[in-house]
Design an enzyme around this catalytic site. Structure first.
Site, PDB file in Angstrom:
ATOM      1  N   TYR A 145       0.767  -1.223  -0.032  1.00 14.27           N
ATOM      2  CA  TYR A 145      -0.046  -0.029  -0.019  1.00 14.27           C
ATOM      3  C   TYR A 145       0.906   1.103   0.025  1.00 14.27           C
ATOM      4  O   TYR A 145       1.689   1.397   0.841  1.00 14.27           O
ATOM      5  CB  TYR A 145      -1.066   0.070   1.199  1.00 14.27           C
ATOM      6  CG  TYR A 145      -1.688   1.251   1.314  1.00 14.27           C
ATOM      7  CD1 TYR A 145      -2.826   1.382   0.646  1.00 14.27           C
ATOM      8  CD2 TYR A 145      -1.455   2.349   2.405  1.00 14.27           C
ATOM      9  CE1 TYR A 145      -3.717   2.434   0.808  1.00 14.27           C
ATOM     10  CE2 TYR A 145      -2.370   3.099   2.208  1.00 14.27           C
ATOM     11  CZ  TYR A 145      -3.385   3.306   1.737  1.00 14.27           C
ATOM     12  OH  TYR A 145      -4.274   4.661   1.784  1.00 14.27           O
ATOM     13  N   ASP A 240       9.375   2.734  -0.515  1.00 15.97           N
ATOM     14  CA  ASP A 240       8.339   3.322   0.333  1.00 15.97           C
ATOM     15  C   ASP A 240       8.595   3.028   1.813  1.00 15.97           C
ATOM     16  O   ASP A 240       8.296   1.782   2.363  1.00 15.97           O
ATOM     17  CB  ASP A 240       6.968   2.766  -0.134  1.00 15.97           C
ATOM     18  CG  ASP A 240       5.946   3.487   0.829  1.00 15.97           C
ATOM     19  OD1 ASP A 240       6.234   4.005   1.803  1.00 15.97           O
ATOM     20  OD2 ASP A 240       4.708   3.176   0.419  1.00 15.97           O
ATOM     21  N   LYS A 268       5.043   9.638   8.724  1.00 17.59           N
ATOM     22  CA  LYS A 268       4.936   9.210  10.076  1.00 17.59           C
ATOM     23  C   LYS A 268       6.060   9.665  10.972  1.00 17.59           C
ATOM     24  O   LYS A 268       5.890  10.567  11.661  1.00 17.59           O
ATOM     25  CB  LYS A 268       4.974   7.812   9.922  1.00 17.59           C
ATOM     26  CG  LYS A 268       3.724   7.076   9.042  1.00 17.59           C
ATOM     27  CD  LYS A 268       3.286   5.589   9.477  1.00 17.59           C
ATOM     28  CE  LYS A 268       2.358   5.239   8.253  1.00 17.59           C
ATOM     29  NZ  LYS A 268       1.080   5.320   8.731  1.00 17.59           N
TER      30      LYS A 268
HETATM   31  N1  HOZ Z   1      -3.833   3.066   6.158  1.00 20.33           N
HETATM   32  C1  HOZ Z   1      -3.003   3.465   7.171  1.00 20.33           C
HETATM   33  C2  HOZ Z   1      -2.438   2.353   7.894  1.00 20.33           C
HETATM   34  N2  HOZ Z   1      -1.659   1.369   6.988  1.00 20.33           N
HETATM   35  C3  HOZ Z   1      -3.489   4.547   8.154  1.00 20.33           C
HETATM   36  C4  HOZ Z   1      -4.861   4.217   8.974  1.00 20.33           C
HETATM   37  C5  HOZ Z   1      -5.505   5.058   9.545  1.00 20.33           C
HETATM   38  O1  HOZ Z   1      -5.108   5.710   9.852  1.00 20.33           O
HETATM   39  O2  HOZ Z   1      -6.638   4.748  10.039  1.00 20.33           O
END
Ligand code: HOZ
Length: 440
Positions: A145, A240, A268
């Protein structure tokens, strides 16, 4: 049974105004059933819900809280920065410090551009790779992702996978057709893709340690293979490192595995819990960005002083204040050594708990990132991850939550340990895990 009446009332209200009641899909708990709790305080390794219940937190705001929540140095840095203004829309000194920090900790990054999220960073990195190589096609791996940019939401992990929409509606087929999706940790499909698309592939984008379909590691030699095949074909290699950057080592996964990508993306940790992203790499590539070059990329809040101040405080706490003079490796930094020890304890304890309960579990870990799959078979890619018994995961998630331990509400997310987790927190977690698995 923990009571969450105030959370339930807030969720009911949120459902009327926010799609699904949440601002990011996984948070809705739909993959595990039940309703999400609302948090109004976080400190160290704990979060408190609005009903006053506290939980040992292994989500860590999805990665940034490597020092735990509300670290005093980060809070102080944000307060001081805020006193001087929350956004300027013109260069500020924090941006230069942040850029120097990233460039000195990550040797493959000669220049770096800040964004407001990991999604933006990955979208921009792809555009840059296409602009630099003058090619359109990209390779990504299923289950990886890279945020919700159009050309990356194809067989994507995280929430897209959790809710069964790895290919999102709203992405025109004409955009998606430039994205070639391959299984991670396999070499032949990558070779075949380059052979079938000669001089057409701009880049491979990969999470070097994929953390959006749970967590699995690259097989020995796999990242080296990706490095070599991209070089041989005039394509760029994008790591990434939004999750792994500054978490697996000061220099991220690329330091840990000894690989030099062309472009890296971050997020992050470099924002210390404030919205942030960044992408950086070789100077000759980065200089293709506007205003120097033809690849356009911009952002009103990019390099925001609060986010930069928080991120600088976070990173300096991890690697020490004099990093600009002497770049440091993970083993030189006490926080990384501690994270490794805590990670090893959690891994050993979880494996023991599963064994004594007679529950087949594959527990993957890399430093302070982890994921347990309810399968006895090794997990090296998405196809393996899909073999996990998700009904068991649901029971495990709720059992742990009832014991005061908060794991990500999806099988397809990684867990994060912080330096604020104590040995006692881990022992509590392991006792809870053993207890829950015995009920299976
Ligand atoms: N999709 C992100 C984690 N892999 C963020 C999820 C979130 O902040 O709810």
């Amino acid at each position: 049974m923990i009571l969450r009446a105030k959370s339930e009332a807030l969720f009911a209200e949120a459902l009327d105004y926010i799609p699904g009641g949440v601002n990011s899909p996984v948070r809705a708990f739909r993959a595990v059933g039940g309703k999400p709790f609302f948090v109004n305080k976080a400190k160290g390794c704990r979060v408190w819900d609005v009903d006053g219940n506290d939980y040992i937190d292994y989500v860590g705001t999805w990665g940034p809280a490597i020092l735990g929540h509300a670290h005093p140095k980060i809070i102080a840095a944000v307060k001081t920065a805020a006193d001087h203004g929350t956004s300027f829309g013109i260069p500020n000194p924090f941006e230069v410090t942040m850029a120097k920090l990233i460039c000195s900790l990550v040797p493959s990054v000669a220049k770096v551009r800040m964004t407001n999220s990991g999604t933006e960073a990955c979208m921009s990195a792809i555009r840059l790779a296409r602009g630099f190589t003058k090619r359109d096609k990209i390779i990504k791996f299923d289950g990886c992702y890279h945020g919700h940019g159009d050309s990356l939401l194809v067989k994507a992990g995280s929430g897209a996978l959790t809710f069964g929409n790895p290919d999102s509606a709203g992405v025109p087929a004409d955009f998606a057709k430039h994205t070639i999706v391959l299984p991670f940790n396999e070499t032949e499909p990558v070779k075949a893709a380059f052979a079938a698309n000669k001089n057409e592939i701009a880049c491979i984008i990969v999470e070097p340690v994929p953390g959006n379909a749970g967590l699995y590691l690259p097989k020995p030699g796999y990242l080296e293979f990706l490095r070599k095949i991209t070089q041989e074909n005039g394509a760029l290699l994008i790591f990434d490192e939004v999750m792994t950057g500054f978490r697996l080592a000061p220099g991220g996964a690329q330091e840990r595995f000894g690989i030099t990508p062309d472009i890296s993306t971050f997020g992050k940790i470099i924002g210390g819990g404030l919205p942030v992203g960044a992408f950086g790499g070789r100077a000759d590539i980065m200089d293709h960005l506007a205003p120097l070059g033809p690849v356009y990329q911009a952002g009103t809040l990019s390099g925001n002083p609060l986010a930069m101040a928080a991120g600088i405080a976070n990173m300096q706490e991890l690697v020490g204040r004099n990093v600009l003079i002497a770049p440091r490796r993970a083993e030189d930094c006490p926080p990384y050594r501690r994270l490794e020890l805590l990670g090893a304890r959690l891994e050993a304890g979880m494996k023991d708990a599963a064994k004594s309960a007679g529950v087949p579990v594959t527990f993957n870990r890399c430093g302070s990132m982890f994921c347990g799959y309810f399968t006895g078979e090794p997990v090296w890619n998405l196809a393996d991850a899909m073999k996990s018994d998700r009904e068991r995961f649901k029971k495990f998630f709720h059992g742990m939550l009832d014991a005061g331990v908060y794991l990500a509400p999806s099988q397809f997310e990684a867990g994060f340990i912080s330096t604020a987790h104590s040995e006692a927190d881990l022992e509590w977690t392991l006792k809870a895990a053993a207890g829950v698995m015995k009920t299976f």
